[in-house]
Design a protein around this motif. Structure first.
Motif, PDB file in Angstrom:
ATOM      1  N   ASN A 187       0.806  -1.216   0.000  1.00  0.00           N
ATOM      2  CA  ASN A 187       0.000   0.000   0.000  1.00  0.00           C
ATOM      3  C   ASN A 187       0.843   1.272   0.000  1.00  0.00           C
ATOM      4  O   ASN A 187       0.823   2.045  -0.935  1.00  0.00           O
ATOM      5  CB  ASN A 187      -0.940   0.001   1.214  1.00  0.00           C
ATOM      6  N   MET A 188       1.555   1.494   1.067  1.00  0.00           N
ATOM      7  CA  MET A 188       2.221   2.782   1.280  1.00  0.00           C
ATOM      8  C   MET A 188       3.412   2.985   0.340  1.00  0.00           C
ATOM      9  O   MET A 188       4.111   2.037  -0.010  1.00  0.00           O
ATOM     10  CB  MET A 188       2.684   2.900   2.738  1.00  0.00           C
ATOM     11  N   PRO A 189       3.666   4.243  -0.074  1.00  0.00           N
ATOM     12  CA  PRO A 189       4.799   4.523  -0.960  1.00  0.00           C
ATOM     13  C   PRO A 189       6.065   4.928  -0.225  1.00  0.00           C
ATOM     14  O   PRO A 189       7.137   4.948  -0.807  1.00  0.00           O
ATOM     15  CB  PRO A 189       4.286   5.709  -1.791  1.00  0.00           C
ATOM     16  N   TRP A 190       5.967   5.241   1.075  1.00  0.00           N
ATOM     17  CA  TRP A 190       7.017   6.014   1.724  1.00  0.00           C
ATOM     18  C   TRP A 190       8.136   5.236   2.405  1.00  0.00           C
ATOM     19  O   TRP A 190       9.109   5.830   2.832  1.00  0.00           O
ATOM     20  CB  TRP A 190       6.405   6.984   2.741  1.00  0.00           C
ATOM     21  N   ASN A 191       8.062   3.946   2.550  1.00  0.00           N
ATOM     22  CA  ASN A 191       9.169   3.198   3.159  1.00  0.00           C
ATOM     23  C   ASN A 191       9.984   2.467   2.094  1.00  0.00           C
ATOM     24  O   ASN A 191      10.515   1.393   2.328  1.00  0.00           O
ATOM     25  CB  ASN A 191       8.642   2.197   4.190  1.00  0.00           C
ATOM     26  N   LYS A 192      10.092   3.109   0.944  1.00  0.00           N
ATOM     27  CA  LYS A 192      10.724   2.474  -0.207  1.00  0.00           C
ATOM     28  C   LYS A 192      11.604   3.468  -0.971  1.00  0.00           C
ATOM     29  O   LYS A 192      11.280   4.653  -1.056  1.00  0.00           O
ATOM     30  CB  LYS A 192       9.650   1.917  -1.148  1.00  0.00           C
ATOM     31  N   LEU A 193      12.675   2.957  -1.537  1.00  0.00           N
ATOM     32  CA  LEU A 193      13.517   3.723  -2.456  1.00  0.00           C
ATOM     33  C   LEU A 193      13.295   3.146  -3.845  1.00  0.00           C
ATOM     34  O   LEU A 193      13.417   1.932  -4.049  1.00  0.00           O
ATOM     35  CB  LEU A 193      14.996   3.614  -2.062  1.00  0.00           C
ATOM     36  N   TYR A 194      12.954   4.013  -4.794  1.00  0.00           N
ATOM     37  CA  TYR A 194      12.645   3.575  -6.150  1.00  0.00           C
ATOM     38  C   TYR A 194      13.708   4.056  -7.123  1.00  0.00           C
ATOM     39  O   TYR A 194      14.161   5.209  -7.035  1.00  0.00           O
ATOM     40  CB  TYR A 194      11.298   4.160  -6.619  1.00  0.00           C
ATOM     41  N   ARG A 195      14.062   3.212  -8.060  1.00  0.00           N
ATOM     42  CA  ARG A 195      14.876   3.674  -9.176  1.00  0.00           C
ATOM     43  C   ARG A 195      14.004   4.595 -10.022  1.00  0.00           C
ATOM     44  O   ARG A 195      12.908   4.215 -10.437  1.00  0.00           O
ATOM     45  CB  ARG A 195      15.364   2.477  -9.997  1.00  0.00           C
ATOM     46  N   ALA A 196      14.456   5.816 -10.278  1.00  0.00           N
ATOM     47  CA  ALA A 196      13.634   6.819 -10.957  1.00  0.00           C
ATOM     48  C   ALA A 196      13.176   6.335 -12.331  1.00  0.00           C
ATOM     49  O   ALA A 196      12.064   6.661 -12.779  1.00  0.00           O
ATOM     50  CB  ALA A 196      14.401   8.133 -11.075  1.00  0.00           C
ATOM     51  N   GLU A 197      14.005   5.567 -13.002  1.00  0.00           N
ATOM     52  CA  GLU A 197      13.659   5.075 -14.333  1.00  0.00           C
ATOM     53  C   GLU A 197      12.420   4.188 -14.315  1.00  0.00           C
ATOM     54  O   GLU A 197      11.746   4.040 -15.339  1.00  0.00           O
ATOM     55  CB  GLU A 197      14.847   4.301 -14.929  1.00  0.00           C
ATOM     56  N   LEU A 198      12.113   3.599 -13.160  1.00  0.00           N
ATOM     57  CA  LEU A 198      10.941   2.730 -13.073  1.00  0.00           C
ATOM     58  C   LEU A 198       9.667   3.509 -13.395  1.00  0.00           C
ATOM     59  O   LEU A 198       8.775   3.005 -14.082  1.00  0.00           O
ATOM     60  CB  LEU A 198      10.852   2.115 -11.673  1.00  0.00           C
ATOM     61  N   PHE A 199       9.595   4.742 -12.927  1.00  0.00           N
ATOM     62  CA  PHE A 199       8.428   5.577 -13.221  1.00  0.00           C
ATOM     63  C   PHE A 199       8.437   6.027 -14.683  1.00  0.00           C
ATOM     64  O   PHE A 199       7.391   6.078 -15.333  1.00  0.00           O
ATOM     65  CB  PHE A 199       8.413   6.798 -12.300  1.00  0.00           C
ATOM     66  N   LYS A 200       9.607   6.348 -15.188  1.00  0.00           N
ATOM     67  CA  LYS A 200       9.703   6.808 -16.574  1.00  0.00           C
ATOM     68  C   LYS A 200       9.401   5.682 -17.557  1.00  0.00           C
ATOM     69  O   LYS A 200       8.702   5.873 -18.553  1.00  0.00           O
ATOM     70  CB  LYS A 200      11.096   7.368 -16.831  1.00  0.00           C
ATOM     71  N   GLU A 201       9.928   4.494 -17.278  1.00  0.00           N
ATOM     72  CA  GLU A 201       9.762   3.370 -18.192  1.00  0.00           C
ATOM     73  C   GLU A 201       8.328   2.853 -18.238  1.00  0.00           C
ATOM     74  O   GLU A 201       7.841   2.420 -19.280  1.00  0.00           O
ATOM     75  CB  GLU A 201      10.696   2.233 -17.778  1.00  0.00           C
ATOM     76  N   THR A 202       7.640   2.882 -17.082  1.00  0.00           N
ATOM     77  CA  THR A 202       6.291   2.311 -17.008  1.00  0.00           C
ATOM     78  C   THR A 202       5.195   3.350 -17.193  1.00  0.00           C
ATOM     79  O   THR A 202       4.061   2.993 -17.544  1.00  0.00           O
ATOM     80  CB  THR A 202       6.078   1.635 -15.645  1.00  0.00           C
ATOM     81  N   GLY A 203       5.521   4.624 -16.943  1.00  0.00           N
ATOM     82  CA  GLY A 203       4.505   5.667 -17.005  1.00  0.00           C
ATOM     83  C   GLY A 203       3.533   5.630 -15.838  1.00  0.00           C
ATOM     84  O   GLY A 203       2.513   6.342 -15.843  1.00  0.00           O
ATOM     85  N   ILE A 204       3.825   4.834 -14.816  1.00  0.00           N
ATOM     86  CA  ILE A 204       2.935   4.727 -13.667  1.00  0.00           C
ATOM     87  C   ILE A 204       2.954   6.024 -12.872  1.00  0.00           C
ATOM     88  O   ILE A 204       4.013   6.564 -12.570  1.00  0.00           O
ATOM     89  CB  ILE A 204       3.342   3.541 -12.765  1.00  0.00           C
ATOM     90  N   ARG A 205       1.768   6.507 -12.542  1.00  0.00           N
ATOM     91  CA  ARG A 205       1.621   7.688 -11.720  1.00  0.00           C
ATOM     92  C   ARG A 205       0.489   7.439 -10.713  1.00  0.00           C
ATOM     93  O   ARG A 205      -0.277   6.483 -10.845  1.00  0.00           O
ATOM     94  CB  ARG A 205       1.297   8.929 -12.564  1.00  0.00           C
ATOM     95  N   TYR A 206       0.391   8.305  -9.733  1.00  0.00           N
ATOM     96  CA  TYR A 206      -0.660   8.179  -8.729  1.00  0.00           C
ATOM     97  C   TYR A 206      -1.976   8.732  -9.284  1.00  0.00           C
ATOM     98  O   TYR A 206      -1.974   9.801  -9.906  1.00  0.00           O
ATOM     99  CB  TYR A 206      -0.251   8.901  -7.448  1.00  0.00           C
ATOM    100  N   PRO A 207      -3.092   8.026  -9.089  1.00  0.00           N
ATOM    101  CA  PRO A 207      -4.377   8.457  -9.661  1.00  0.00           C
ATOM    102  C   PRO A 207      -4.883   9.729  -8.987  1.00  0.00           C
ATOM    103  O   PRO A 207      -5.051   9.762  -7.766  1.00  0.00           O
ATOM    104  CB  PRO A 207      -5.309   7.269  -9.389  1.00  0.00           C
ATOM    105  N   GLU A 208      -5.138  10.738  -9.767  1.00  0.00           N
ATOM    106  CA  GLU A 208      -5.547  12.030  -9.216  1.00  0.00           C
ATOM    107  C   GLU A 208      -7.062  12.095  -9.065  1.00  0.00           C
ATOM    108  O   GLU A 208      -7.805  11.447  -9.786  1.00  0.00           O
ATOM    109  CB  GLU A 208      -5.018  13.157 -10.109  1.00  0.00           C
TER     110      GLU A 208
END
Length: 317
Positions: free
Chosen positions: A148-169
């Motif tokens: 669930n939570m996003p905050w106890n994790k370190l993400y490789r920035a490319e993961l967001f760029k490669e997948t296009g995943i974003r938080y639903p607004e």
């Protein structure tokens, strides 16, 4: 460099504590992006003041759009190779970034434990995974609530760029709809057996706070999650996923008190949804304990009788 993204809204009393813990990191190659989400309480001005005191802080002011919108703005503005999220009313341990960087290696996401501060208690949560296969790890993390939570994790920035995943607004419970998708796309995960994040919740937390029709978005997020699990072959997660949905319907039902707007209509909707979930998920609900399944049946017959039986069980336990 690690980009730390902090959505800020009505957090004037806690923001400084959060920022100070982030600035105190043993790793200096960081940038902090404070995204002021149109906060009306002076939090935006405090962001500017903190930025004047430390060059690692950048501030983005925007119209109020919710925490998802703020996180997405931060993702687009980030310059780092890695992303870390923090909530403005929380804190992090001094070596959180150092330990996560040391643990992530060539993986896409590193996950640590956290302190859950709730009703005066400090509940330590550590991820426990078998480490044998992706599905088994996924199942363990799901059962422990780490999807669930996003905050106890370190993400490789490319993961967001490669997948296009974003938080639903425009939705609440945005974490419920996002983190598991990132886990699925990650080629490999790293786990740290230390609690490095401090998470605060009000009495009752997000699901059990004052109820309104908006809370049905939690159910929607989990319906989407079940569809995702079915599509991507996570069959072992489905019994637990359907249990979460059914349990939530019952919990939400009893939170529809007289003070809740349109309480009776919401109760009807929740009973209807429970029956839909029981029908659609029958094959997986059959794997749940008999007592759980009998509880669903009793509630469907009579919520009042269910409440009395539950009270008796609690009194004798």
């Amino acid at each position: 460099m690690v980009s730390i993204i902090v959505p800020v809204y009505k957090s004037k009393d806690t923001l400084k504590r959060c920022v100070e813990s982030l600035l105190a990191q043993t790793v200096e190659d960081t940038e902090m992006i404070l995204v002021d989400d149109g906060s009306p309480d002076g939090s935006g001005e405090l962001c500017d003041k903190l930025a004047e005191e430390d060059s690692r802080i950048r501030v983005i002011h925007k119209e109020n759009g919710g925490v998802s919108s703020a996180r997405n703005v931060g993702i687009e503005a980030a310059k780092g190779n890695y992303l870390l999220f923090a909530d403005s009313d929380d804190y992090v341990e001094q070596d959180m970034v150092e330990k996560l960087l040391g643990g992530i290696g060539n993986d896409d996401i590193a996950i640590c434990g956290f302190h859950h501060h709730y009703q005066g208690r400090d509940i330590v949560r550590i991820p426990e995974v078998p480490g044998q296969s992706g599905e088994e790890n996924f199942l363990a993390l799901y059962g422990e609530g780490f999807l669930n939570m996003p905050w106890n994790k370190l993400y490789r920035a490319e993961l967001f760029k490669e997948t296009g995943i974003r938080y639903p607004e425009g939705r609440i419970h945005e974490d419920e709809a996002t983190t598991y998708r990132l886990f699925h796309e990650a080629k490999k995960l790293a786990f740290l057996d230390r609690a490095l994040y401090g998470y605060y919740t009000e009495n009752g937390g997000s699901i059990t706070s004052v109820f309104s029709a908006k809370r049905l978005q939690w159910l929607t997020a989990h319906e989407e999650r079940i569809a995702f699990f079915k599509k991507n072959g996570y069959e072992k997660l489905l019994p637990a996923a359907y249990r979460k949905l059914c349990d939530a319907c019952i919990t939400f039902y009893f939170r529809c008190t007289e003070q809740v707007k349109d309480a009776e209509e919401l109760k009807k909707e929740l009973r209807k949804r429970l029956e839909t979930y029981r029908a659609n998920g029958a094959a997986w609900i059959a794997a749940l304990p008999l007592k759980t399944r009998m509880g669903y049946e009793l509630f469907s017959m009579s919520p009042g009788l269910y409440a009395k039986m539950l009270q008796k069980m609690q009194e004798t336990s």
